[in-house]
Design a protein around this motif. Sequence first.
Motif, PDB file in Angstrom:
ATOM      1  N   VAL A   8       0.835  -1.207   0.000  1.00 39.55           N
ATOM      2  CA  VAL A   8       0.000   0.000   0.000  1.00 39.55           C
ATOM      3  C   VAL A   8       0.866   1.251   0.000  1.00 39.55           C
ATOM      4  CG1 VAL A   8      -1.661   1.314   1.366  1.00 39.55           C
ATOM      5  CG2 VAL A   8      -1.992  -1.131   1.025  1.00 39.55           C
ATOM      6  N   PHE A   9       1.945   1.233   0.794  1.00 40.39           N
ATOM      7  CA  PHE A   9       2.855   2.381   0.835  1.00 40.39           C
ATOM      8  C   PHE A   9       3.484   2.622  -0.538  1.00 40.39           C
ATOM      9  CE2 PHE A   9       7.155   4.097   1.490  1.00 40.39           C
ATOM     10  CZ  PHE A   9       6.828   5.316   2.062  1.00 40.39           C
ATOM     11  N   LEU A  10       3.968   1.560  -1.187  1.00 39.22           N
ATOM     12  CA  LEU A  10       4.556   1.710  -2.519  1.00 39.22           C
ATOM     13  C   LEU A  10       3.534   2.238  -3.513  1.00 39.22           C
ATOM     14  CD1 LEU A  10       6.813  -1.422  -3.122  1.00 39.22           C
ATOM     15  CD2 LEU A  10       7.499   0.960  -3.092  1.00 39.22           C
ATOM     16  N   ALA A  11       2.325   1.742  -3.438  1.00 34.87           N
ATOM     17  CA  ALA A  11       1.289   2.197  -4.361  1.00 34.87           C
ATOM     18  C   ALA A  11       0.974   3.680  -4.157  1.00 34.87           C
ATOM     19  CB  ALA A  11       0.028   1.351  -4.183  1.00 34.87           C
ATOM     20  N   ILE A  12       0.900   4.104  -2.913  1.00 37.00           N
ATOM     21  CA  ILE A  12       0.609   5.519  -2.632  1.00 37.00           C
ATOM     22  C   ILE A  12       1.735   6.405  -3.125  1.00 37.00           C
ATOM     23  CG2 ILE A  12       0.340   7.205  -0.772  1.00 37.00           C
ATOM     24  CD1 ILE A  12      -1.248   5.034   0.734  1.00 37.00           C
ATOM     25  N   VAL A  13       2.976   6.028  -2.827  1.00 39.86           N
ATOM     26  CA  VAL A  13       4.122   6.815  -3.294  1.00 39.86           C
ATOM     27  C   VAL A  13       4.171   6.833  -4.816  1.00 39.86           C
ATOM     28  CG1 VAL A  13       6.648   6.875  -3.367  1.00 39.86           C
ATOM     29  CG2 VAL A  13       5.482   6.479  -1.207  1.00 39.86           C
ATOM     30  N   GLY A  14       3.882   5.704  -5.433  1.00 42.18           N
ATOM     31  CA  GLY A  14       3.877   5.637  -6.890  1.00 42.18           C
ATOM     32  C   GLY A  14       2.827   6.528  -7.513  1.00 42.18           C
ATOM     33  N   VAL A  15       1.638   6.535  -6.957  1.00 40.37           N
ATOM     34  CA  VAL A  15       0.571   7.385  -7.497  1.00 40.37           C
ATOM     35  C   VAL A  15       0.924   8.856  -7.317  1.00 40.37           C
ATOM     36  CG1 VAL A  15      -1.831   8.094  -7.139  1.00 40.37           C
ATOM     37  CG2 VAL A  15      -1.257   5.674  -7.284  1.00 40.37           C
ATOM     38  N   ILE A  16       1.499   9.198  -6.177  1.00 41.31           N
ATOM     39  CA  ILE A  16       1.908  10.594  -5.952  1.00 41.31           C
ATOM     40  C   ILE A  16       2.962  11.009  -6.975  1.00 41.31           C
ATOM     41  CG2 ILE A  16       3.105  12.133  -4.349  1.00 41.31           C
ATOM     42  CD1 ILE A  16       1.624  10.647  -2.077  1.00 41.31           C
ATOM     43  N   LEU A  17       3.969  10.154  -7.182  1.00 37.46           N
ATOM     44  CA  LEU A  17       4.992  10.456  -8.191  1.00 37.46           C
ATOM     45  C   LEU A  17       4.375  10.572  -9.579  1.00 37.46           C
ATOM     46  CD1 LEU A  17       8.138   8.295  -7.405  1.00 37.46           C
ATOM     47  CD2 LEU A  17       8.055  10.759  -7.653  1.00 37.46           C
ATOM     48  N   TRP A  18       3.498   9.643  -9.899  1.00 31.24           N
ATOM     49  CA  TRP A  18       2.898   9.613 -11.218  1.00 31.24           C
ATOM     50  C   TRP A  18       2.071  10.869 -11.497  1.00 31.24           C
ATOM     51  CZ3 TRP A  18      -2.360   8.068 -12.704  1.00 31.24           C
ATOM     52  CH2 TRP A  18      -2.499   7.893 -14.075  1.00 31.24           C
ATOM     53  N   LEU A  19       1.378  11.355 -10.473  1.00 30.32           N
ATOM     54  CA  LEU A  19       0.505  12.510 -10.666  1.00 30.32           C
ATOM     55  C   LEU A  19       1.243  13.845 -10.621  1.00 30.32           C
ATOM     56  CD1 LEU A  19      -2.607  11.450  -8.565  1.00 30.32           C
ATOM     57  CD2 LEU A  19      -2.388  11.501 -11.057  1.00 30.32           C
ATOM     58  N   THR A  20       2.373  13.900  -9.938  1.00 36.92           N
ATOM     59  CA  THR A  20       3.012  15.198  -9.716  1.00 36.92           C
ATOM     60  C   THR A  20       4.267  15.450 -10.536  1.00 36.92           C
ATOM     61  OG1 THR A  20       4.261  14.327  -7.843  1.00 36.92           O
ATOM     62  CG2 THR A  20       2.125  15.322  -7.360  1.00 36.92           C
ATOM     63  N   THR A  21       4.772  14.468 -11.254  1.00 41.12           N
ATOM     64  CA  THR A  21       6.059  14.668 -11.935  1.00 41.12           C
ATOM     65  C   THR A  21       5.963  14.540 -13.447  1.00 41.12           C
ATOM     66  OG1 THR A  21       6.623  12.342 -11.640  1.00 41.12           O
ATOM     67  CG2 THR A  21       7.386  13.876  -9.951  1.00 41.12           C
ATOM     68  N   GLN A  22       4.858  14.946 -14.020  1.00 40.85           N
ATOM     69  CA  GLN A  22       4.711  14.833 -15.472  1.00 40.85           C
ATOM     70  C   GLN A  22       5.651  15.775 -16.220  1.00 40.85           C
ATOM     71  OE1 GLN A  22       0.601  15.415 -16.347  1.00 40.85           O
ATOM     72  NE2 GLN A  22       0.017  13.406 -15.584  1.00 40.85           N
ATOM     73  N   GLN A  23       5.947  16.919 -15.663  1.00 40.99           N
ATOM     74  CA  GLN A  23       6.765  17.905 -16.349  1.00 40.99           C
ATOM     75  C   GLN A  23       8.239  17.870 -15.940  1.00 40.99           C
ATOM     76  OE1 GLN A  23       5.445  19.672 -18.811  1.00 40.99           O
ATOM     77  NE2 GLN A  23       3.507  18.637 -18.401  1.00 40.99           N
ATOM     78  N   VAL A  24       8.619  16.975 -15.040  1.00 40.31           N
ATOM     79  CA  VAL A  24       9.991  16.900 -14.556  1.00 40.31           C
ATOM     80  C   VAL A  24      10.818  16.061 -15.520  1.00 40.31           C
ATOM     81  CG1 VAL A  24      11.479  16.135 -12.669  1.00 40.31           C
ATOM     82  CG2 VAL A  24       9.240  17.125 -12.173  1.00 40.31           C
ATOM     83  N   GLU A  25      11.952  16.610 -15.950  1.00 37.17           N
ATOM     84  CA  GLU A  25      12.840  15.883 -16.849  1.00 37.17           C
ATOM     85  C   GLU A  25      14.096  15.472 -16.101  1.00 37.17           C
ATOM     86  OE1 GLU A  25      13.640  17.886 -20.489  1.00 37.17           O
ATOM     87  OE2 GLU A  25      11.583  18.590 -20.678  1.00 37.17           O
ATOM     88  N   THR A  26      14.429  14.195 -16.180  1.00 31.01           N
ATOM     89  CA  THR A  26      15.655  13.671 -15.584  1.00 31.01           C
ATOM     90  C   THR A  26      16.476  13.019 -16.691  1.00 31.01           C
ATOM     91  OG1 THR A  26      14.510  11.630 -15.013  1.00 31.01           O
ATOM     92  CG2 THR A  26      14.637  13.294 -13.299  1.00 31.01           C
ATOM     93  N   PRO A  27      17.794  12.898 -16.494  1.00 35.12           N
ATOM     94  CA  PRO A  27      18.645  12.392 -17.578  1.00 35.12           C
ATOM     95  C   PRO A  27      18.376  10.942 -17.986  1.00 35.12           C
ATOM     96  CG  PRO A  27      19.972  13.353 -15.826  1.00 35.12           C
ATOM     97  CD  PRO A  27      18.566  13.358 -15.361  1.00 35.12           C
ATOM     98  N   PHE A  28      18.039  10.072 -17.057  1.00 39.90           N
ATOM     99  CA  PHE A  28      17.971   8.653 -17.388  1.00 39.90           C
ATOM    100  C   PHE A  28      16.538   8.119 -17.491  1.00 39.90           C
ATOM    101  CE2 PHE A  28      22.092   9.189 -15.276  1.00 39.90           C
ATOM    102  CZ  PHE A  28      22.913   8.802 -16.330  1.00 39.90           C
ATOM    103  N   VAL A  29      15.745   8.330 -16.469  1.00 39.26           N
ATOM    104  CA  VAL A  29      14.378   7.800 -16.467  1.00 39.26           C
ATOM    105  C   VAL A  29      13.396   8.922 -16.148  1.00 39.26           C
ATOM    106  CG1 VAL A  29      15.040   5.472 -15.800  1.00 39.26           C
ATOM    107  CG2 VAL A  29      14.521   7.138 -14.045  1.00 39.26           C
ATOM    108  N   SER A  30      12.187   8.733 -16.582  1.00 34.90           N
ATOM    109  CA  SER A  30      11.139   9.693 -16.290  1.00 34.90           C
ATOM    110  C   SER A  30      10.512   9.345 -14.938  1.00 34.90           C
ATOM    111  CB  SER A  30      10.086   9.622 -17.385  1.00 34.90           C
ATOM    112  OG  SER A  30       8.930  10.304 -17.012  1.00 34.90           O
TER     113      SER A  30
END
Length: 59
Positions: A8-30
């Motif tokens: 549940v913790f991983l799922a919550i953190v994943g959903v938060i990342l998925w919803l809030t980092t659409q515009q963030v660009e990183t060198p290796f992975v999105s």
Amino acid sequence: MKGIAAGVFLAIVGVILWLTTQQVETPFVSLHKVGLVLAVVGGAEALFALVALGKRAGK
């Protein structure tokens, strides 16, 4: 019970990342894609932990 909480913790953190980092660009992975993967893995882990808990309770 620990597996369910971790999933549940991983799922919550994943959903938060998925919803809030659409515009963030990183060198290796999105981070957007990493969030989606974490959400799916967390949901699967919680589901498998629930199934294992159900099997133990049935015996």
